[in-house]
Motif scaffolding. Structure first.
Motif, mmCIF file in Angstrom:
data_model
loop_
_atom_site.group_PDB
_atom_site.id
_atom_site.type_symbol
_atom_site.label_atom_id
_atom_site.label_comp_id
_atom_site.label_asym_id
_atom_site.label_seq_id
_atom_site.Cartn_x
_atom_site.Cartn_y
_atom_site.Cartn_z
ATOM 1 N N LEU A 41 -7.491 -59.592 -1.781
ATOM 2 C CA LEU A 41 -7.309 -58.751 -2.966
ATOM 3 C C LEU A 41 -6.907 -59.578 -4.180
ATOM 4 C CD1 LEU A 41 -5.536 -55.564 -1.578
ATOM 5 C CD2 LEU A 41 -7.831 -55.719 -2.557
ATOM 6 N N GLU A 42 -6.043 -60.566 -3.968
ATOM 7 C CA GLU A 42 -5.576 -61.397 -5.083
ATOM 8 C C GLU A 42 -6.715 -62.189 -5.717
ATOM 9 O OE1 GLU A 42 -2.604 -63.859 -3.325
ATOM 10 O OE2 GLU A 42 -1.070 -62.289 -3.361
ATOM 11 N N LEU A 43 -7.680 -62.600 -4.923
ATOM 12 C CA LEU A 43 -8.743 -63.479 -5.407
ATOM 13 C C LEU A 43 -10.027 -62.743 -5.771
ATOM 14 C CD1 LEU A 43 -8.265 -66.413 -2.884
ATOM 15 C CD2 LEU A 43 -7.753 -66.420 -5.335
ATOM 16 N N SER A 44 -10.012 -61.418 -5.668
ATOM 17 C CA SER A 44 -11.264 -60.687 -5.884
ATOM 18 C C SER A 44 -11.174 -59.691 -7.028
ATOM 19 C CB SER A 44 -11.650 -59.941 -4.607
ATOM 20 O OG SER A 44 -10.717 -58.911 -4.330
ATOM 21 N N ASP A 45 -12.341 -59.302 -7.496
ATOM 22 C CA ASP A 45 -12.448 -58.210 -8.458
ATOM 23 C C ASP A 45 -12.782 -56.911 -7.738
ATOM 24 O OD1 ASP A 45 -12.031 -59.787 -10.806
ATOM 25 O OD2 ASP A 45 -14.072 -60.530 -10.597
ATOM 26 N N ARG A 46 -13.595 -57.038 -6.708
ATOM 27 C CA ARG A 46 -14.017 -55.889 -5.912
ATOM 28 C C ARG A 46 -13.903 -56.236 -4.438
ATOM 29 N NH1 ARG A 46 -18.212 -55.752 -10.070
ATOM 30 N NH2 ARG A 46 -17.730 -53.975 -11.382
ATOM 31 N N TRP A 47 -13.758 -55.200 -3.614
ATOM 32 C CA TRP A 47 -13.675 -55.426 -2.173
ATOM 33 C C TRP A 47 -14.551 -54.424 -1.444
ATOM 34 C CZ3 TRP A 47 -12.030 -51.062 0.201
ATOM 35 C CH2 TRP A 47 -11.217 -50.190 -0.522
ATOM 36 N N LEU A 48 -14.940 -54.830 -0.254
ATOM 37 C CA LEU A 48 -15.712 -53.980 0.657
ATOM 38 C C LEU A 48 -15.107 -54.112 2.046
ATOM 39 C CD1 LEU A 48 -19.303 -55.244 -0.219
ATOM 40 C CD2 LEU A 48 -18.216 -53.187 -1.091
ATOM 41 N N ILE A 49 -15.156 -53.056 2.806
ATOM 42 C CA ILE A 49 -14.784 -53.123 4.216
ATOM 43 C C ILE A 49 -16.040 -52.833 5.013
ATOM 44 C CG2 ILE A 49 -13.426 -52.135 6.086
ATOM 45 C CD1 ILE A 49 -11.288 -51.410 4.044
ATOM 46 N N LEU A 50 -16.377 -53.775 5.866
ATOM 47 C CA LEU A 50 -17.509 -53.609 6.768
ATOM 48 C C LEU A 50 -16.984 -53.471 8.191
ATOM 49 C CD1 LEU A 50 -19.819 -56.454 5.437
ATOM 50 C CD2 LEU A 50 -19.936 -54.030 4.875
ATOM 51 N N ASP A 51 -17.620 -52.630 8.959
ATOM 52 C CA ASP A 51 -17.305 -52.509 10.378
ATOM 53 C C ASP A 51 -18.615 -52.489 11.137
ATOM 54 O OD1 ASP A 51 -15.673 -52.143 12.680
ATOM 55 O OD2 ASP A 51 -16.159 -50.002 12.648
ATOM 56 N N ARG A 52 -18.817 -53.511 11.958
ATOM 57 C CA ARG A 52 -20.048 -53.666 12.728
ATOM 58 C C ARG A 52 -21.267 -53.656 11.808
ATOM 59 N NH1 ARG A 52 -16.370 -51.021 15.618
ATOM 60 N NH2 ARG A 52 -15.980 -51.655 17.734
ATOM 61 N N GLY A 53 -21.110 -54.314 10.658
ATOM 62 C CA GLY A 53 -22.220 -54.459 9.718
ATOM 63 C C GLY A 53 -22.464 -53.261 8.823
ATOM 64 N N ARG A 54 -21.630 -52.252 8.917
ATOM 65 C CA ARG A 54 -21.796 -51.054 8.090
ATOM 66 C C ARG A 54 -20.679 -50.950 7.061
ATOM 67 N NH1 ARG A 54 -25.454 -47.325 10.688
ATOM 68 N NH2 ARG A 54 -25.842 -48.055 12.801
ATOM 69 N N LEU A 55 -21.061 -50.603 5.849
ATOM 70 C CA LEU A 55 -20.092 -50.408 4.780
ATOM 71 C C LEU A 55 -19.318 -49.123 5.042
ATOM 72 C CD1 LEU A 55 -18.948 -51.195 1.998
ATOM 73 C CD2 LEU A 55 -20.778 -49.819 0.996
ATOM 74 N N ILE A 56 -17.993 -49.225 5.130
ATOM 75 C CA ILE A 56 -17.188 -48.026 5.359
ATOM 76 C C ILE A 56 -16.252 -47.715 4.196
ATOM 77 C CG2 ILE A 56 -17.355 -48.143 7.870
ATOM 78 C CD1 ILE A 56 -14.451 -49.178 7.889
ATOM 79 N N ASP A 57 -16.063 -48.663 3.261
ATOM 80 C CA ASP A 57 -15.223 -48.396 2.097
ATOM 81 C C ASP A 57 -15.425 -49.501 1.068
ATOM 82 O OD1 ASP A 57 -13.451 -47.067 0.458
ATOM 83 O OD2 ASP A 57 -11.706 -47.356 1.738
ATOM 84 N N ALA A 58 -15.114 -49.195 -0.193
ATOM 85 C CA ALA A 58 -15.231 -50.177 -1.274
ATOM 86 C C ALA A 58 -14.270 -49.781 -2.386
ATOM 87 C CB ALA A 58 -16.663 -50.213 -1.800
ATOM 88 N N GLY A 59 -13.899 -50.751 -3.212
ATOM 89 C CA GLY A 59 -13.005 -50.445 -4.312
ATOM 90 C C GLY A 59 -12.856 -51.595 -5.285
#
Length: 86
Positions: A41-59
């Motif tokens: 989080l400190e080093l990013s502008d945006r984040w994504l959470i992937l689970d088993r190659g699928r996008l499950i959240d972003a912000g």
């Protein structure tokens, strides 16, 4: 970058962090995979959470509270994992 801080001594980790911060200021795009949620989080502008190659959240990192993010992350991963049958 896949887990770029893994195995680095403190000096090398600091050098990498400064390089990533410089690239960010230069508005360069860097994709980084990390299991260190706070550092990510400190080093990013945006984040994504992937689970088993699928996008499950972003912000947006600047709009994300670290403690709330970590809690939500573990809750989402637990829900996703419960849906998968072995």
């Amino acid at each position: 970058l896949d887990e770029p801080f893994s195995g680095l001594d403190p000096h090398a980790a600091g050098m990498l962090r400064r390089t990533l911060e410089r690239l960010r200021r230069q508005r360069r795009t860097v994709f980084m995979v990390t299991h260190n949620l706070t550092q990510g989080l400190e080093l990013s502008d945006r984040w994504l959470i992937l689970d088993r190659g699928r996008l499950i959240d972003a912000g947006v990192s600047s709009q994300t509270d670290v403690a709330a993010f970590e809690s939500a992350y573990f809750e989402r991963i637990a829900r996703q994992s419960a849906r998968v049958t072995p």
